[in-house]
Design a protein around this motif. Structure first.
Motif, mmCIF file in Angstrom:
data_model
loop_
_atom_site.group_PDB
_atom_site.id
_atom_site.type_symbol
_atom_site.label_atom_id
_atom_site.label_comp_id
_atom_site.label_asym_id
_atom_site.label_seq_id
_atom_site.Cartn_x
_atom_site.Cartn_y
_atom_site.Cartn_z
ATOM 1 N N ALA A 60 62.419 -43.958 28.567
ATOM 2 C CA ALA A 60 63.041 -45.245 28.902
ATOM 3 C C ALA A 60 62.860 -45.566 30.386
ATOM 4 O O ALA A 60 62.595 -46.717 30.766
ATOM 5 C CB ALA A 60 64.528 -45.212 28.547
ATOM 6 N N LYS A 61 62.983 -44.557 31.219
ATOM 7 C CA LYS A 61 62.848 -44.777 32.664
ATOM 8 C C LYS A 61 61.446 -45.249 33.035
ATOM 9 O O LYS A 61 61.273 -46.184 33.826
ATOM 10 C CB LYS A 61 63.189 -43.492 33.429
ATOM 11 N N VAL A 62 60.439 -44.595 32.478
ATOM 12 C CA VAL A 62 59.075 -44.973 32.848
ATOM 13 C C VAL A 62 58.704 -46.320 32.236
ATOM 14 O O VAL A 62 57.899 -47.068 32.800
ATOM 15 C CB VAL A 62 58.051 -43.893 32.436
ATOM 16 N N LEU A 63 59.296 -46.649 31.100
ATOM 17 C CA LEU A 63 59.044 -47.961 30.502
ATOM 18 C C LEU A 63 59.589 -49.059 31.420
ATOM 19 O O LEU A 63 58.925 -50.081 31.644
ATOM 20 C CB LEU A 63 59.705 -48.023 29.124
ATOM 21 N N ALA A 64 60.787 -48.825 31.952
ATOM 22 C CA ALA A 64 61.351 -49.802 32.891
ATOM 23 C C ALA A 64 60.535 -49.840 34.179
ATOM 24 O O ALA A 64 60.195 -50.912 34.683
ATOM 25 C CB ALA A 64 62.806 -49.453 33.188
ATOM 26 N N GLY A 66 57.427 -48.936 34.671
ATOM 27 C CA GLY A 66 56.066 -49.398 34.466
ATOM 28 C C GLY A 66 55.941 -50.900 34.341
ATOM 29 O O GLY A 66 54.877 -51.464 34.603
ATOM 30 N N PHE A 67 57.030 -51.553 33.949
ATOM 31 C CA PHE A 67 56.990 -53.011 33.788
ATOM 32 C C PHE A 67 57.905 -53.716 34.789
ATOM 33 O O PHE A 67 58.243 -54.884 34.589
ATOM 34 C CB PHE A 67 57.389 -53.387 32.364
ATOM 35 N N ASP A 68 58.299 -53.002 35.840
ATOM 36 C CA ASP A 68 59.171 -53.579 36.860
ATOM 37 C C ASP A 68 60.409 -54.222 36.239
ATOM 38 O O ASP A 68 60.814 -55.335 36.610
ATOM 39 C CB ASP A 68 58.410 -54.622 37.692
ATOM 40 N N ALA A 69 60.990 -53.539 35.287
ATOM 41 C CA ALA A 69 62.181 -54.055 34.605
ATOM 42 C C ALA A 69 63.416 -53.292 35.064
ATOM 43 O O ALA A 69 63.316 -52.167 35.564
ATOM 44 C CB ALA A 69 62.014 -53.921 33.086
ATOM 45 N N ASP A 70 64.572 -53.919 34.909
ATOM 46 C CA ASP A 70 65.826 -53.235 35.231
ATOM 47 C C ASP A 70 66.135 -52.211 34.148
ATOM 48 O O ASP A 70 65.886 -52.457 32.961
ATOM 49 C CB ASP A 70 66.971 -54.244 35.321
ATOM 50 N N LEU A 71 66.679 -51.090 34.555
ATOM 51 C CA LEU A 71 67.137 -50.076 33.600
ATOM 52 C C LEU A 71 68.660 -50.118 33.573
ATOM 53 O O LEU A 71 69.309 -49.895 34.591
ATOM 54 C CB LEU A 71 66.658 -48.683 34.005
ATOM 55 N N ILE A 72 69.199 -50.416 32.406
ATOM 56 C CA ILE A 72 70.657 -50.417 32.215
ATOM 57 C C ILE A 72 70.984 -49.236 31.315
ATOM 58 O O ILE A 72 70.528 -49.179 30.170
ATOM 59 C CB ILE A 72 71.128 -51.730 31.574
ATOM 60 N N ARG A 73 71.764 -48.302 31.825
ATOM 61 C CA ARG A 73 71.975 -47.040 31.097
ATOM 62 C C ARG A 73 73.423 -46.902 30.647
ATOM 63 O O ARG A 73 74.352 -47.091 31.436
ATOM 64 C CB ARG A 73 71.602 -45.860 32.003
ATOM 65 N N LEU A 74 73.567 -46.576 29.387
ATOM 66 C CA LEU A 74 74.877 -46.228 28.841
ATOM 67 C C LEU A 74 74.818 -44.763 28.431
ATOM 68 O O LEU A 74 74.137 -44.415 27.466
ATOM 69 C CB LEU A 74 75.217 -47.103 27.627
ATOM 70 N N GLN A 75 75.497 -43.903 29.179
ATOM 71 C CA GLN A 75 75.534 -42.482 28.843
ATOM 72 C C GLN A 75 76.666 -42.251 27.850
ATOM 73 O O GLN A 75 77.828 -42.530 28.151
ATOM 74 C CB GLN A 75 75.771 -41.649 30.105
ATOM 75 N N CYS A 76 76.343 -41.784 26.673
ATOM 76 C CA CYS A 76 77.350 -41.602 25.633
ATOM 77 C C CYS A 76 78.058 -40.269 25.782
ATOM 78 O O CYS A 76 77.482 -39.299 26.286
ATOM 79 C CB CYS A 76 76.703 -41.704 24.253
ATOM 80 N N PRO A 146 63.561 -59.124 32.618
ATOM 81 C CA PRO A 146 63.091 -57.971 31.836
ATOM 82 C C PRO A 146 63.966 -56.757 32.096
ATOM 83 O O PRO A 146 64.262 -56.420 33.242
ATOM 84 C CB PRO A 146 61.660 -57.763 32.349
ATOM 85 N N ARG A 147 64.379 -56.116 31.048
ATOM 86 C CA ARG A 147 65.307 -54.996 31.199
ATOM 87 C C ARG A 147 65.195 -54.043 30.018
ATOM 88 O O ARG A 147 64.836 -54.453 28.906
ATOM 89 C CB ARG A 147 66.755 -55.488 31.324
ATOM 90 N N VAL A 148 65.506 -52.803 30.312
ATOM 91 C CA VAL A 148 65.520 -51.760 29.279
ATOM 92 C C VAL A 148 66.943 -51.238 29.180
ATOM 93 O O VAL A 148 67.520 -50.809 30.183
ATOM 94 C CB VAL A 148 64.555 -50.606 29.634
ATOM 95 N N LEU A 149 67.501 -51.302 27.998
ATOM 96 C CA LEU A 149 68.835 -50.746 27.754
ATOM 97 C C LEU A 149 68.654 -49.345 27.180
ATOM 98 O O LEU A 149 68.115 -49.183 26.087
ATOM 99 C CB LEU A 149 69.622 -51.625 26.775
#
Length: 322
Positions: A60-64, A66-76, A146-149
């Motif tokens: 998920a981190k590299v996907l964000a 690699g596309f200059d997207a925000d990474l929004i993380r929810l740690q369960c 653009p963002r990755v959840l």
């Protein structure tokens, strides 16, 4: 080769995915690139399962990245609530607003806030936008860019939390009783990881594409170390990979993942900062084993006999690398 930073998630090709991974030094096989590409094209969440340390979160981190997207993380975690995942109300601000609106000293706060000094409005609107505290899921739905959840380690959360996710994953919307339905204008890319500590519901799985990330092969792990720890001599890196691979055949409580092998390689490289690049020896292994194994029972299992076996595996891997 660099990632095509102008590509968007919606029109990303498999070549764009590979370029993004390459730019972020993420070593991935075709099955990973293809599955990620399909998830983006179909607009489906991606459920990634595998052993801890296999690179699921990193995906998920590299996907964000690699596309200059925000990474929004929810740690369960166990006991994760809707309030922590979706939204909360700023109770302190609400209370101050109500007190300011109803008491004779309504101007005592002296903030100049028109709501706090407007009894009629404050009394009716303490559940308005200005009192809302966004948490990761709501933020991911309401942002426009653009963002990755990343919903990380969903298997740590209670099963009830999975039910909360279903509306988000199927319709990219959620209902806030006081505000109504919030739907994403542009759905985020969603990556859900699981260590398989418990089975996930069929309902959650139906909403996702599935990807299982296996522990890396010896060759793949060597390629990872070449990218991640370039300061370490390649032949020594091969030795470490050979030993890590051999250790995974043992009945360990916590077999080492790729993340642990990277840590081990960095530790060995740091200890060899003077340029020593000879074969790794027993003392180096024993002194750095805590970077690779994280259970005392596993470390104690590496007795003299297993050390000999590991050194044989290291020698074989080094010979193949030469």
């Amino acid at each position: 080769m660099t990632a095509d930073r102008t590509a968007t998630f919606a029109d990303a090709t498999e070549a764009d995915i590979r370029a993004a991974f390459d730019a972020e030094n993420y070593v991935a096989g075709d099955e990973i690139s293809t599955t990620v590409s399909l998830a983006l094209r179909l607009g489906k969440p991606l459920l990634v399962e595998g052993e801890p340390g296999a690179g699921k979160t990193e995906l998920a981190k590299v996907l964000a990245g690699g596309f200059d997207a925000d990474l929004i993380r929810l740690q369960c975690y166990e006991g994760l609530t809707a309030e922590s995942a979706l939204y909360e109300w700023n109770y302190t601000k609400q209370l101050l607003a109500v007190q300011a609106a109803s008491g004779p000293g309504s101007g005592a706060l002296g903030t100049g806030d028109r709501t706090e000094n407007d009894p009629e409005r404050a009394g009716d609107s303490v559940f308005a936008e200005e009192y809302l505290l966004e948490r990761p899921l709501l933020r991911a739905l309401r942002d426009d860019g653009p963002r990755v959840l990343l919903i990380d380690e969903v298997d740590r959360a209670d099963e009830a939390f999975e039910a909360l996710l279903l509306e988000v994953l199927s319709d990219f919307q959620v209902t806030v009783p006081e505000l109504g339905t919030v739907q994403a204008t542009t759905p985020p890319v969603v990556v859900i990881t699981s260590n398989r500590t418990r089975g996930l519901s069929d309902a959650l799985k139906r909403r996702c594409l599935y990807l299982h990330v296996s522990p890396p092969s010896l060759e793949k792990e060597r390629a990872i170390l070449e990218r991640k720890v370039p300061e370490l001599d390649g032949r020594v890196a091969a030795e470490l990979c050979g030993m890590a691979s051999r250790l995974r055949e043992e009945p360990l409580l916590k077999p080492p993942g790729a993340a642990e092998t990277i840590d081990w390689a960095r530790a060995v490289a740091a200890l060899r900062h003077d340029g020593v690049d000879g074969s790794i020896d027993r003392d180096e292994i024993r002194n750095t084993l805590g970077c690779l194994l994280k259970e005392v029972e596993d470390i104690e299992r590496v007795d003299d006999d297993l050390l000999v076996t590991l050194l044989d595996a290291a020698e074989t891997a080094r010979a193949e690398a030469d």
